[in-house]
Design a protein around this motif. Structure first.
Motif, PDB file in Angstrom:
ATOM      1  N   ALA A  98       0.684  -0.923   0.318  1.00 32.81           N
ATOM      2  CA  ALA A  98      -0.411  -0.226  -0.418  1.00 32.81           C
ATOM      3  C   ALA A  98       0.687   1.086   0.041  1.00 32.81           C
ATOM      4  O   ALA A  98       2.126   1.190   0.170  1.00 32.81           O
ATOM      5  N   TRP A  99       0.178   2.602  -0.469  1.00 34.70           N
ATOM      6  CA  TRP A  99       0.818   3.663  -0.244  1.00 34.70           C
ATOM      7  C   TRP A  99       1.071   3.761   1.198  1.00 34.70           C
ATOM      8  O   TRP A  99      -0.110   3.783   1.672  1.00 34.70           O
ATOM      9  N   GLU A 100       2.270   4.866   1.226  1.00 31.79           N
ATOM     10  CA  GLU A 100       1.590   4.706   2.531  1.00 31.79           C
ATOM     11  C   GLU A 100       1.875   6.689   3.337  1.00 31.79           C
ATOM     12  O   GLU A 100       2.894   7.283   2.061  1.00 31.79           O
ATOM     13  N   TRP A 107      -4.532  12.165   4.855  1.00 34.16           N
ATOM     14  CA  TRP A 107      -4.874  11.454   4.345  1.00 34.16           C
ATOM     15  C   TRP A 107      -6.038  10.990   5.094  1.00 34.16           C
ATOM     16  O   TRP A 107      -5.685  11.141   6.477  1.00 34.16           O
ATOM     17  N   GLU A 109      -9.004   7.941   6.434  1.00 33.08           N
ATOM     18  CA  GLU A 109      -9.355   6.741   5.564  1.00 33.08           C
ATOM     19  C   GLU A 109     -11.065   6.799   5.705  1.00 33.08           C
ATOM     20  O   GLU A 109     -11.006   6.977   7.069  1.00 33.08           O
ATOM     21  N   SER A 189      -9.596   8.460  -3.356  1.00 34.60           N
ATOM     22  CA  SER A 189      -8.782   7.406  -4.102  1.00 34.60           C
ATOM     23  C   SER A 189      -8.422   6.037  -3.148  1.00 34.60           C
ATOM     24  O   SER A 189      -8.963   5.547  -2.039  1.00 34.60           O
ATOM     25  N   LYS A 190      -8.106   4.887  -4.067  1.00 36.65           N
ATOM     26  CA  LYS A 190      -8.423   3.333  -3.594  1.00 36.65           C
ATOM     27  C   LYS A 190      -6.334   3.211  -2.869  1.00 36.65           C
ATOM     28  O   LYS A 190      -5.961   4.405  -4.118  1.00 36.65           O
ATOM     29  N   ASN A 191      -6.255   2.590  -1.583  1.00 34.85           N
ATOM     30  CA  ASN A 191      -4.936   2.640  -1.725  1.00 34.85           C
ATOM     31  C   ASN A 191      -3.997   1.178  -2.617  1.00 34.85           C
ATOM     32  O   ASN A 191      -4.024   0.234  -2.159  1.00 34.85           O
ATOM     33  N   GLU A 198       0.164   7.035  -8.963  1.00 38.87           N
ATOM     34  CA  GLU A 198       0.633   7.850  -7.822  1.00 38.87           C
ATOM     35  C   GLU A 198       1.133   9.280  -7.652  1.00 38.87           C
ATOM     36  O   GLU A 198       0.877   9.848  -7.390  1.00 38.87           O
ATOM     37  N   MET A 213      -9.029   7.708   1.672  1.00 37.06           N
ATOM     38  CA  MET A 213      -8.788   7.131   0.633  1.00 37.06           C
ATOM     39  C   MET A 213      -9.629   5.920   1.811  1.00 37.06           C
ATOM     40  O   MET A 213      -9.780   5.874   2.821  1.00 37.06           O
ATOM     41  N   ARG A 215     -10.132   2.220   2.457  1.00 33.52           N
ATOM     42  CA  ARG A 215      -9.325   1.026   3.408  1.00 33.52           C
ATOM     43  C   ARG A 215      -9.359   0.525   2.397  1.00 33.52           C
ATOM     44  O   ARG A 215     -10.145  -0.398   1.379  1.00 33.52           O
ATOM     45  N   ARG A 216      -7.913  -0.563   2.174  1.00 34.13           N
ATOM     46  CA  ARG A 216      -7.865  -2.012   1.746  1.00 34.13           C
ATOM     47  C   ARG A 216      -8.452  -2.931   2.193  1.00 34.13           C
ATOM     48  O   ARG A 216      -9.008  -3.608   3.478  1.00 34.13           O
TER      49      ARG A 216
END
Ligand code: NAP
Length: 244
Positions: A98-100, A107, A109, A189-191, A198, A213, A215-216
């Motif tokens: 995942a991006w951090e 960000w 979530e 966005s999705k992560n 990116e 964001m 969450r995954r």
């Protein structure tokens, strides 16, 4: 030689498909374009759940299942892990990190669409970059908002929404221009991880624009996971049962 079933629908999966052999099978859900120039076989459409996938694995004598689907395609990943267990075949998965968030990022979530709508309330010009889902909500855009939705499908604008049909990768300059021209005050966005989409996050950081964001989803454990395509390709090349 071990026969591979590769579950795709991502750029990495397509790159992997280009390294496969004529006996291997590349599988797509059927939402996007189907490449016609691959060295392997291509099939399109669902299998009918984990049981259907397990039947396909048996019938086609698949020796290795590779899940290279998108990190938010949780259903097919769950089906892949289950079908591999049912058929006692190994399942490898490409799981992009995942991006951090870093210095200067704001960000927030959210778990689902309802939480996202609530978090969007203070904003006027959101930029949606999470696929088709916002298209189902065009009739319920709050009066104070104008949405820009970027997804694979281009559609005519409505009074309160602009729909940009585009496929990544998206370059940094291109994203800077878009934010500048359309004056987004929040990015959705999705992560997804990876490099190709990116740059929008960098532009949000540069402009002090918050990011909502999604969450995954949790993904099931599998036999082996790989954080990048190169490592997976190397592992495949050095597997003794992949030598012709
Ligand atoms: P999903 O909810 O996990 O899967 C829904 C159903 O679609 C699965 O149960 C399966 O049907 C079928 N399916 C999905 N991927 C398949 C594949 N590679 N080959 C054959 N059948 C497949 O998936 P999704 O989120 O709708 O995404 C669909 C496809 O788009 C995936 O392949 C994914 O890699 C790609 N994609 C998704 C996203 C995203 O944000 N979700 C982004 C980019 C690309 P059956 O149960 O009938 O087998």
């Amino acid at each position: 030689m071990t026969r591979i079933l590769l579950l795709g629908g991502t750029g990495d999966a397509l790159r992997l498909a280009r390294t496969l052999s004529a006996d291997d099978i590349y599988s797509l859900a059927g939402l996007g374009t189907v490449p016609a120039d691959l060295p392997c076989q291509v099939r399109v459409g669902g299998f009918g759940g984990a049981d259907g996938l397990a039947r396909f694995i048996e019938a086609e004598r698949i020796g290795l299942l590779i899940d290279a689907t998108h990190p938010y395609a949780a259903q097919i990943s769950a089906n892949a892990a289950r079908a591999a267990a049912l058929t006692a075949r190994p399942c490898w998965a490409l799981r992009r990190p995942a991006w951090e968030a870093g210095e200067g990022d704001d960000w927030r979530e959210v778990d689902d669409w309802a939480a996202l709508v609530a978090a969007l309330q203070p904003f006027r010009r959101p930029f949606f970059t999470l696929g088709r889902e916002p298209l189902a909500h065009l009739a319920r855009i709050p009066a104070h908002q104008h949405w820009t939705i970027r997804c694979l499908q281009a559609l005519p604008a409505t009074e309160q929404a602009r729909i940009i049909g585009a496929r990544g990768p998206f370059a940094l300059d291109q994203e800077r221009l878009l934010f500048e021209q359309l004056g987004f005050d929040v990015l959705v966005s999705k992560n997804s991880g990876g490099r190709s989409t990116e740059p929008k996050l960098q532009v949000a950081r540069e402009r002090g624009v918050p990011v909502l964001m999604l969450r995954r989803p949790a993904l099931p454990p599998v036999t082996r996971t790989f954080a990048d395509l190169e490592t997976l390709v190397q592992a495949l090349a050095s597997a003794p049962d992949r030598q012709p």
